[in-house]
Design a protein around this motif. Structure first.
Motif, PDB file in Angstrom:
ATOM      1  N   ILE A   6      -6.609 114.744  61.173  1.00  0.00           N
ATOM      2  CA  ILE A   6      -6.553 114.894  62.629  1.00  0.00           C
ATOM      3  C   ILE A   6      -6.484 116.383  62.932  1.00  0.00           C
ATOM      4  N   THR A   7      -7.385 116.847  63.798  1.00  0.00           N
ATOM      5  CA  THR A   7      -7.341 118.235  64.239  1.00  0.00           C
ATOM      6  C   THR A   7      -7.107 118.267  65.747  1.00  0.00           C
ATOM      7  N   VAL A   8      -6.312 119.239  66.157  1.00  0.00           N
ATOM      8  CA  VAL A   8      -5.980 119.411  67.570  1.00  0.00           C
ATOM      9  C   VAL A   8      -6.186 120.891  67.904  1.00  0.00           C
ATOM     10  N   VAL A   9      -7.011 121.154  68.911  1.00  0.00           N
ATOM     11  CA  VAL A   9      -7.315 122.536  69.291  1.00  0.00           C
ATOM     12  C   VAL A   9      -7.312 122.648  70.810  1.00  0.00           C
ATOM     13  N   GLY A  10      -6.717 123.737  71.316  1.00  0.00           N
ATOM     14  CA  GLY A  10      -6.743 123.983  72.758  1.00  0.00           C
ATOM     15  C   GLY A  10      -5.735 125.023  73.166  1.00  0.00           C
ATOM     16  N   GLN A  11      -5.616 125.219  74.475  1.00  0.00           N
ATOM     17  CA  GLN A  11      -4.614 126.138  75.008  1.00  0.00           C
ATOM     18  C   GLN A  11      -3.235 125.629  74.629  1.00  0.00           C
ATOM     19  N   ASP A  12      -2.369 126.542  74.223  1.00  0.00           N
ATOM     20  CA  ASP A  12      -1.016 126.148  73.859  1.00  0.00           C
ATOM     21  C   ASP A  12      -0.232 125.731  75.098  1.00  0.00           C
ATOM     22  N   ARG A  19       3.687 114.848  71.618  1.00  0.00           N
ATOM     23  CA  ARG A  19       2.861 113.757  72.147  1.00  0.00           C
ATOM     24  C   ARG A  19       2.005 113.126  71.051  1.00  0.00           C
ATOM     25  N   VAL A  20       1.407 113.969  70.191  1.00  0.00           N
ATOM     26  CA  VAL A  20       0.569 113.435  69.119  1.00  0.00           C
ATOM     27  C   VAL A  20       1.429 112.646  68.132  1.00  0.00           C
ATOM     28  N   CYS A  21       2.556 113.218  67.721  1.00  0.00           N
ATOM     29  CA  CYS A  21       3.416 112.531  66.747  1.00  0.00           C
ATOM     30  C   CYS A  21       4.047 111.264  67.323  1.00  0.00           C
ATOM     31  N   THR A  22       4.341 111.260  68.613  1.00  0.00           N
ATOM     32  CA  THR A  22       4.870 110.044  69.254  1.00  0.00           C
ATOM     33  C   THR A  22       3.840 108.922  69.189  1.00  0.00           C
ATOM     34  N   TYR A  23       2.579 109.242  69.497  1.00  0.00           N
ATOM     35  CA  TYR A  23       1.520 108.231  69.399  1.00  0.00           C
ATOM     36  C   TYR A  23       1.429 107.697  67.973  1.00  0.00           C
ATOM     37  N   VAL A  62      -9.044 106.463  66.907  1.00  0.00           N
ATOM     38  CA  VAL A  62      -9.866 107.631  67.224  1.00  0.00           C
ATOM     39  C   VAL A  62     -10.020 107.768  68.737  1.00  0.00           C
ATOM     40  N   GLY A  63     -10.372 106.682  69.394  1.00  0.00           N
ATOM     41  CA  GLY A  63     -10.542 106.701  70.851  1.00  0.00           C
ATOM     42  C   GLY A  63      -9.258 107.013  71.591  1.00  0.00           C
ATOM     43  N   ASN A  64      -8.161 106.411  71.150  1.00  0.00           N
ATOM     44  CA  ASN A  64      -6.863 106.673  71.776  1.00  0.00           C
ATOM     45  C   ASN A  64      -6.462 108.138  71.649  1.00  0.00           C
ATOM     46  N   LEU A  68      -5.826 110.821  74.538  1.00  0.00           N
ATOM     47  CA  LEU A  68      -4.577 111.571  74.595  1.00  0.00           C
ATOM     48  C   LEU A  68      -4.874 113.066  74.724  1.00  0.00           C
ATOM     49  N   GLY A  69      -5.840 113.549  73.967  1.00  0.00           N
ATOM     50  CA  GLY A  69      -6.236 114.948  74.063  1.00  0.00           C
ATOM     51  C   GLY A  69      -6.686 115.305  75.472  1.00  0.00           C
ATOM     52  N   ASP A  70      -7.480 114.438  76.082  1.00  0.00           N
ATOM     53  CA  ASP A  70      -7.913 114.668  77.466  1.00  0.00           C
ATOM     54  C   ASP A  70      -6.708 114.754  78.396  1.00  0.00           C
ATOM     55  N   ASP A  71      -5.724 113.885  78.176  1.00  0.00           N
ATOM     56  CA  ASP A  71      -4.522 113.863  79.020  1.00  0.00           C
ATOM     57  C   ASP A  71      -3.714 115.151  78.916  1.00  0.00           C
ATOM     58  N   ILE A  72      -3.648 115.727  77.719  1.00  0.00           N
ATOM     59  CA  ILE A  72      -2.791 116.906  77.532  1.00  0.00           C
ATOM     60  C   ILE A  72      -3.582 118.209  77.462  1.00  0.00           C
ATOM     61  N   GLY A  73      -4.894 118.142  77.668  1.00  0.00           N
ATOM     62  CA  GLY A  73      -5.704 119.344  77.773  1.00  0.00           C
ATOM     63  C   GLY A  73      -6.096 120.003  76.460  1.00  0.00           C
TER      64      GLY A  73
END
Length: 90
Positions: A6-12, A19-23, A62-64, A68-73
Motif C-alpha cells: 500500500i502506498t500513500v502520497v499527498g500533502q501532509d 485513518r489508513v491503519c484504522t481501516y 483496493v476500492g475502499n 479513503l484517499g479521496d476523502d483525506i486528500g
C-alpha cells in the motif's frame, strides 16, 4: 500469507496514518512493515500488509482504500505484492 503493498502520497495533514491503519485494523488486515517520510510538506508512506484474514475481498479493499484517499486528500494505491514486485523490477 497474502501480501500487498500500500502506498500513500499527498500533502501532509494530521491523521493520515491513523485513518489508513484504522481501516486496515477494522477489516483484519495486518501491517507487517511500514515506512513513512515527509519531504517539504509532502507525505509518502509505504506499507506491507497481510490481508489473509481480511473480511473484504482484495478488489473491494483496493476500492475502499482509493475512496479513503479521496476523502483525506491523498492518493492510496494497493497492489498484490507479486504484481508490485514485477512492475518495479530493475
Amino acid at each position: 500469507m497474502n501480501k500487498a503493498i500500500i502506498t500513500v502520497v499527498g500533502q501532509d495533514t494530521v491523521g493520515i496514518i491513523a485513518r489508513v491503519c484504522t481501516y486496515l485494523s477494522k477489516h483484519h488486515v495486518n501491517v507487517l512493515d511500514i515506512s513513512q517520510t515527509i519531504i517539504d510538506g509532502f507525505f509518502n508512506m509505504m506499507m506491507i500488509v497481510d490481508y489473509s484474514e481480511s473480511d473484504k475481498d482484495f478488489s473491494a479493499m483496493v476500492g475502499n482504500l482509493e475512496d479513503l484517499g479521496d476523502d483525506i486528500g491523498v492518493r492510496i494505491r494497493c497492489q498484490r505484492e507479486e504484481i508490485f514486485t514485477k512492475m518495479h523490477r530493475v
